[in-house]
Write a protein that holds these residues in place. Sequence first.
Motif, PDB file in Angstrom:
ATOM      1  N   LYS A   1      45.311  21.872  35.895  1.00 46.43           N
ATOM      2  CA  LYS A   1      44.568  21.710  34.634  1.00 46.43           C
ATOM      3  C   LYS A   1      43.066  21.755  34.886  1.00 46.43           C
ATOM      4  N   LEU A   2      42.625  20.837  35.768  1.00 43.27           N
ATOM      5  CA  LEU A   2      41.198  20.713  36.079  1.00 43.27           C
ATOM      6  C   LEU A   2      41.002  21.053  37.554  1.00 43.27           C
ATOM      7  N   GLN A   3      40.152  22.040  37.807  1.00 42.91           N
ATOM      8  CA  GLN A   3      39.866  22.428  39.194  1.00 42.91           C
ATOM      9  C   GLN A   3      38.374  22.279  39.458  1.00 42.91           C
TER      10      GLN A   3
ATOM     11  N   GLY B   1      27.739  28.017  38.071  1.00 43.51           N
ATOM     12  CA  GLY B   1      28.843  28.909  38.431  1.00 43.51           C
ATOM     13  C   GLY B   1      30.196  28.421  37.959  1.00 43.51           C
ATOM     14  N   ALA B   2      31.195  28.558  38.828  1.00 44.30           N
ATOM     15  CA  ALA B   2      32.576  28.232  38.467  1.00 44.30           C
ATOM     16  C   ALA B   2      33.043  26.991  39.217  1.00 44.30           C
ATOM     17  N   THR B   3      32.142  25.998  39.370  1.00 47.70           N
ATOM     18  CA  THR B   3      32.533  24.803  40.128  1.00 47.70           C
ATOM     19  C   THR B   3      33.543  23.953  39.373  1.00 47.70           C
TER      20      THR B   3
ATOM     21  N   GLN C   1      39.710  28.647  33.520  1.00 47.91           N
ATOM     22  CA  GLN C   1      38.500  29.209  32.908  1.00 47.91           C
ATOM     23  C   GLN C   1      37.287  28.353  33.272  1.00 47.91           C
ATOM     24  N   PRO C   2      36.158  28.971  33.673  1.00 48.70           N
ATOM     25  CA  PRO C   2      34.978  28.186  34.044  1.00 48.70           C
ATOM     26  C   PRO C   2      34.379  27.465  32.835  1.00 48.70           C
TER      27      PRO C   2
ATOM     28  N   PRO D   1      28.626  18.457  26.763  1.00 48.05           N
ATOM     29  CA  PRO D   1      29.696  17.525  26.387  1.00 48.05           C
ATOM     30  C   PRO D   1      30.443  17.915  25.109  1.00 48.05           C
ATOM     31  N   ASN D   2      29.732  18.346  24.048  1.00 50.17           N
ATOM     32  CA  ASN D   2      30.425  18.661  22.792  1.00 50.17           C
ATOM     33  C   ASN D   2      31.310  19.883  22.924  1.00 50.17           C
ATOM     34  N   ALA D   3      30.827  20.881  23.674  1.00 50.43           N
ATOM     35  CA  ALA D   3      31.646  22.083  23.884  1.00 50.43           C
ATOM     36  C   ALA D   3      32.883  21.734  24.710  1.00 50.43           C
ATOM     37  N   ARG D   4      32.745  20.830  25.679  1.00 52.06           N
ATOM     38  CA  ARG D   4      33.914  20.419  26.477  1.00 52.06           C
ATOM     39  C   ARG D   4      34.880  19.585  25.631  1.00 52.06           C
ATOM     40  N   ARG D   5      34.319  18.750  24.740  1.00 48.11           N
ATOM     41  CA  ARG D   5      35.207  17.976  23.845  1.00 48.11           C
ATOM     42  C   ARG D   5      36.032  18.908  22.977  1.00 48.11           C
TER      43      ARG D   5
END
Length: 501
Positions: free
Chosen positions: A245-247, A301-303, A309-310, A316-320
């Motif tokens: 799920k989360l990388q 980057g893609a950390t 998906q990166p 924060p709002n976009a991640r929520r």
Amino acid sequence: MEGLTKAYPGVVANDDVSFEIAPGQVHALLGENGAGKSTLVKMIYGLVKPNSGTMTLRGQPFEPPEPRAARADGVAMVFQHFSLFDALSVAENIALGMENPPPMAELAQRISDVSTEYGLPLSPDMTVGDLSAGERQRVEIIRCLLQNPKLLIMDEPTSVLTPQEVQILFATLRQLSAEGTAILYISHKLEEIRSLCDQATVLRLGKVVGRCDPRQKSAAELAEMMVGSELRPPSRTPAEPGAPKLQVTNLSLPAPSAFGTALRDISFTVHAGEVLGIGGVAGNGQDELLSALSGEAATSGATVRLNGQPISTLGPNARRALAVLAAPEERLGHAAAPNMSLIENALLTGATRQNLTRNGFIDWAATRRFAEQIITRFDVRTPGPGNAARALSGGNLQKFVIGREVLQTPEVLVVNQPTWGVDASAAAAIRQSLLDLAHNGAALVVISQDLDELMEISDRFAALNEGRLSAPRPAQGLSIEEIGLMMGGAHGMEVAHHGTA
């Protein structure tokens, strides 16, 4: 204390409370969040004036109009939240807490003498911002000890300490007790109460409901006295983890401030239905890691990836909106706005996922319903959702903050200190809600200094040390010794290959 009563609009915080503490006694004050413990000790310390009732100290009437008067009469208090200035030295911080501090050289010598005498080694010249949480607490305790207190009040003193630091603190308290200092001790860690305290008074909803010798009771019996019913430990249904799920890959971030911690090359993967527990002593990068995962701190980057998906560049709002939610450690000021109502605080993180705005306008009716749902589901003790966040006890605000995120059905939830300062019953309920999320397919990252908590709910365990993360290992079968070594930075060669299991 005889018949102490204190009422606020809509709630009686203390209702006819009476008990006494003898010289040299270590007396526990037990109760659920909102039971009235904080109000009671604030009355003793002169921060709050009782509506009725009396206090006597060593046979003399005791009515401190302010903390200065309480200190002058021999009452000292170590608060749960430290009141120290990071940029000042230990000696300067201690001088600020004294009515008439001696010359700095003399004070530095007294600090050295007292810290050595009570087994709390501390350099008076150290800058407080460079100290660990345990060392900061020593500053607070030594500030109290320089007053030669007759009564020492300690509020949740071990919530930010390692097991080794707890042992040092207990040795100090036993020495003080042997010298005749009375100690009033508040903690939700019931095994600590059993090992340290020789008497306990139990509060429930502002009233005294029991007294006992905690050494003669089990932790479960003490918890049941507090809540008035049987306590059930969280239950979980073991399941095979799902897809990643989360990388997080090679995440590094500079320290956000002079006293922050840089994150160094952190990598891990959390699968659907899995709980990754992250332990560590306070100040080793916990806040910084949560900020990087929540989107508060920008990463390159893609950390950080969600479902492959990166999402590193998202705030924060976009991640929520993508169901990545977070609950930070500092509940008053970071997780919740102190002067805003619970309704407004529900809106702050719930607006997107709960559809609390329409065409640019806030739907206050829906927001109130969401706040009421949190209050009901997580048993938040408050007169109503219109109450300001700062009016809640610490534990009740914690329940609200965690409930607000859990009820938004996250795909990924990152929490730091989920049960900090909450009672045994509420802690069990919060842990169960986290396990239920995982059971329903969410990926959880639980950052905590409570090792018992992490062992109870984690599938895998990793430790943060100076901004580095050890390779996650299966939690089942890990010994306290192995965990202690991981927390101390003895990760061996595992750090190099960042196992993601």
